[in-house]
Design a protein around this motif. Structure first.
Motif, PDB file in Angstrom:
ATOM      1  N   MET A 183       0.860  -1.199   0.000  1.00 43.34           N
ATOM      2  CA  MET A 183       0.000   0.000   0.000  1.00 43.34           C
ATOM      3  C   MET A 183       0.886   1.234   0.000  1.00 43.34           C
ATOM      4  O   MET A 183       1.348   1.685   1.053  1.00 43.34           O
TER       5      MET A 183
ATOM      6  N   ALA B 167      -0.267   3.993  -1.624  1.00 40.04           N
ATOM      7  CA  ALA B 167      -1.185   5.129  -1.807  1.00 40.04           C
ATOM      8  C   ALA B 167      -1.276   5.975  -0.542  1.00 40.04           C
ATOM      9  O   ALA B 167      -1.174   5.458   0.569  1.00 40.04           O
TER      10      ALA B 167
ATOM     11  N   VAL C  71      -3.781   7.335   1.241  1.00 39.34           N
ATOM     12  CA  VAL C  71      -5.243   7.249   1.355  1.00 39.34           C
ATOM     13  C   VAL C  71      -5.728   8.316   2.343  1.00 39.34           C
ATOM     14  O   VAL C  71      -5.137   8.485   3.410  1.00 39.34           O
ATOM     15  N   ALA C  72      -6.799   8.989   1.985  1.00 37.27           N
ATOM     16  CA  ALA C  72      -7.346  10.005   2.894  1.00 37.27           C
ATOM     17  C   ALA C  72      -7.751   9.357   4.208  1.00 37.27           C
ATOM     18  O   ALA C  72      -8.311   8.258   4.216  1.00 37.27           O
TER      19      ALA C  72
ATOM     20  N   THR D 296     -12.174   7.521   7.354  1.00 33.23           N
ATOM     21  CA  THR D 296     -12.319   6.488   6.317  1.00 33.23           C
ATOM     22  C   THR D 296     -11.861   5.156   6.911  1.00 33.23           C
ATOM     23  O   THR D 296     -11.258   5.132   7.990  1.00 33.23           O
TER      24      THR D 296
ATOM     25  N   ASP E 268      -9.391   2.200   7.359  1.00 30.41           N
ATOM     26  CA  ASP E 268      -7.957   1.984   7.125  1.00 30.41           C
ATOM     27  C   ASP E 268      -7.813   0.653   6.386  1.00 30.41           C
ATOM     28  O   ASP E 268      -8.002  -0.421   6.966  1.00 30.41           O
TER      29      ASP E 268
ATOM     30  N   PHE F 180       3.445   2.040   3.633  1.00 26.12           N
ATOM     31  CA  PHE F 180       4.333   3.183   3.478  1.00 26.12           C
ATOM     32  C   PHE F 180       3.982   4.185   4.564  1.00 26.12           C
ATOM     33  O   PHE F 180       2.803   4.344   4.900  1.00 26.12           O
TER      34      PHE F 180
ATOM     35  N   LYS G  44       3.105   2.121  13.472  1.00 27.74           N
ATOM     36  CA  LYS G  44       2.089   1.827  12.438  1.00 27.74           C
ATOM     37  C   LYS G  44       2.195   0.379  11.976  1.00 27.74           C
ATOM     38  O   LYS G  44       1.189  -0.289  11.761  1.00 27.74           O
TER      39      LYS G  44
HETATM   40  O1  C5P Z   1      -1.511   5.579   9.365  1.00 31.40           O
HETATM   41  P1  C5P Z   1      -0.997   6.082   8.093  1.00 31.40           P
HETATM   42  O2  C5P Z   1      -2.084   6.617   7.192  1.00 31.40           O
HETATM   43  O3  C5P Z   1       0.156   7.018   8.137  1.00 31.40           O
HETATM   44  O4  C5P Z   1      -0.416   4.748   7.405  1.00 31.40           O
HETATM   45  C1  C5P Z   1       0.092   4.763   6.147  1.00 31.40           C
HETATM   46  C2  C5P Z   1      -0.118   3.429   5.496  1.00 31.40           C
HETATM   47  O5  C5P Z   1      -1.453   2.979   5.664  1.00 31.40           O
HETATM   48  C3  C5P Z   1       0.078   3.519   3.985  1.00 31.40           C
HETATM   49  O6  C5P Z   1       0.614   2.293   3.548  1.00 31.40           O
HETATM   50  C4  C5P Z   1      -1.333   3.736   3.469  1.00 31.40           C
HETATM   51  O7  C5P Z   1      -1.473   3.279   2.130  1.00 31.40           O
HETATM   52  C5  C5P Z   1      -2.168   2.919   4.434  1.00 31.40           C
HETATM   53  N1  C5P Z   1      -3.518   3.441   4.657  1.00 31.40           N
HETATM   54  C6  C5P Z   1      -4.619   2.686   4.301  1.00 31.40           C
HETATM   55  N2  C5P Z   1      -5.874   3.163   4.494  1.00 31.40           N
HETATM   56  C7  C5P Z   1      -6.086   4.375   5.053  1.00 31.40           C
HETATM   57  C8  C5P Z   1      -4.979   5.157   5.426  1.00 31.40           C
HETATM   58  C9  C5P Z   1      -3.710   4.667   5.219  1.00 31.40           C
HETATM   59  O8  C5P Z   1      -4.435   1.581   3.793  1.00 31.40           O
HETATM   60  N3  C5P Z   1      -7.319   4.801   5.222  1.00 31.40           N
END
Ligand code: C5P
Length: 400
Positions: A273, A275, A277-278, A304, A306, A323, A337
């Motif tokens: 992952m 991306a 992500v918001a 949203t 995770d 990431f 994390k």
């Molecule tokens: O907690 P944080 O957003 O910093 O973690 C980053 C990691 O979690 C990234 O790999 C990101 O793609 C993933 N992520 C996710 N879903 C989310 C937020 C972050 O998969 N809603």
């Protein structure tokens, strides 16, 4: 150092109007450190001069099987043996027919017959010729013998016809060369890579998003494909074109990315992952544009899902990699994390620096593994970092 660096590539150029595009191919291959030997057929020389290709390739252009000087300096067997890759671009229906039938009546067809190197063929011809029964059958037979093809594009051809037949873009042909020549450390692995930002609407014209460009995730996907993986890229909106030769799923919101990753990843060996992500979206998307008013505006946000944390809850045998874009306390935050999301590794970068990270072509990262090991990947292009990430994941996680 890229995969083409130090490679001996023989480029066959045959007689089609796209022969002029061979110049670009030579330049791209040379830029990446390949040594290019051009074989120009007699009809190819009707479209482009040997001097042009010789100047660009910095090697003598070989044309005639029966030329005593070129045969003594660089004979057909020597060319066939030294090649790591034989690329024919553009390839006419004629050369495809000759190779299929075992005809070796000029330098190029003879070298094809004599080489044990992989052969990549990029056809280019009039649509009716390309769709003719003979060419279709010849391509099918050659594929079954292990020849690789880069399909032509559709569009308006030089002859005025509209349809398939236009030489594939140079970037796609060169990408096939990289794919064929790269080590296959991820052969048999299915990987899902996410990239880019997500975009969360507030009203029909406004949205919440972030600065992710998608470059790191796209590089990871391209490099995994070169290493032999079956790759699916799930990406939020970016300005980048879909990478060649892989399934790309375009999404907009975190929710759409969640659904796409869940759909693509049950049988994956690894999910990376990358991306951004918001973490929040508007609690309610206004159906009409919100009017400005004097008193300011408070926007209600809801969290949203995770995606990684969800995958981590039901991890199975999949390798999960996250990431972490951090602006301080990088190691501590990244490791926290990784633990919270039940990951095998997390790749951390410092997004407070302006020379790397968001929008940049370069990056510098640290990979934290769940067993406590840390690997540093020094400043490099995002593609170089992607190579380092897959090598590290391969060595630590796939070899077990
Ligand atoms: O907690 P944080 O957003 O910093 O973690 C980053 C990691 O979690 C990234 O790999 C990101 O793609 C993933 N992520 C996710 N879903 C989310 C937020 C972050 O998969 N809603």
């Amino acid at each position: 150092m890229g995969v083409l660096s130090g490679k001996e590539i023989v480029l066959g150029v045959t007689g089609g109007i796209a022969a002029y595009k061979a110049c670009e191919i030579v330049r791209e291959l040379r830029t990446e450190g390949a040594n290019v030997h051009v074989i120009l057929t007699a009809s190819g020389a009707q479209f482009i001069t040997p001097l042009t290709l010789q100047t660009l390739s910095k090697n003598p252009v070989v044309m005639d099987l029966w030329n005593l000087i070129s045969e003594s300096e660089i004979g057909h067997i020597s060319l066939a043996q030294r090649a790591h890759l034989l690329l024919i671009a553009p390839a006419t229906g004629n050369i495809i027919g000759k190779i299929r039938s075992g005809i070796a009546d000029d330098m190029l067809s003879t070298v094809v017959m004599a080489t044990t190197a992989p052969v990549v063929i990029a056809p280019s011809m009039n649509t009716q010729m390309y769709e003719s029964a003979a060419v279709r059958e010849n391509i099918d037979v050659l594929r079954s013998r292990g020849f690789r093809f880069v399909e032509p594009d559709e569009g308006e051809l030089a002859c005025g016809t509209v349809g398939p037949g236009r030489l594939a873009p140079v970037g796609k042909i060169v990408e096939m060369a990289r794919i064929v020549l790269a080590e296959k450390i991820l052969q048999g692995k299915k990987v899902v890579v996410s990239a880019g930002p997500t975009v969360e609407s507030i009203d029909p014209v406004r949205f919440l998003s972030n600065r992710a460009s998608g470059k790191m995730g796209f590089s990871l996907a391209r490099v995994a494909l070169r290493f032999g993986a079956d790759v699916t890229l799930v990406t939020g909106p970016t300005a980048l074109e879909n990478p060649h030769f892989m399934k790309t799923v375009r999404v907009r919101t975190a929710e759409e990315m969640h659904k796409a990753v869940e759909r693509e990843s049950p049988d994956a060996d690894a999910v990376v992952m990358c991306a951004a992500v918001a973490d929040f979206r508007a609690a309610k998307v206004a159906p009409a544009k919100i009017k400005k008013n004097e008193g300011g505006w408070k926007l209600d946000l809801s969290p949203t899902v995770d995606i990684l944390e969800e995958l981590g809850r039901n991890k199975g045998r999949r390798v999960l990699v996250g990431f972490a874009a951090e602006t301080g306390d990088i190691a501590q935050n990244a490791v926290a994390k990784m633990r919270k999301k039940n990951l095998d590794a997390i790749v951390a970068n410092d997004v407070s620096r302006t020379d790397i990270g968001f929008e940049s072509d370069d990056n510098e990262v640290r990979i934290f593994f769940s067993d406590g090991e840390v690997r540093e990947l020094p400043l490099a292009t995002k593609e170089g970092i992607a190579v380092g990430v897959w090598l590290a994941l391969h060595g630590k996680l796939f070899a077990r």
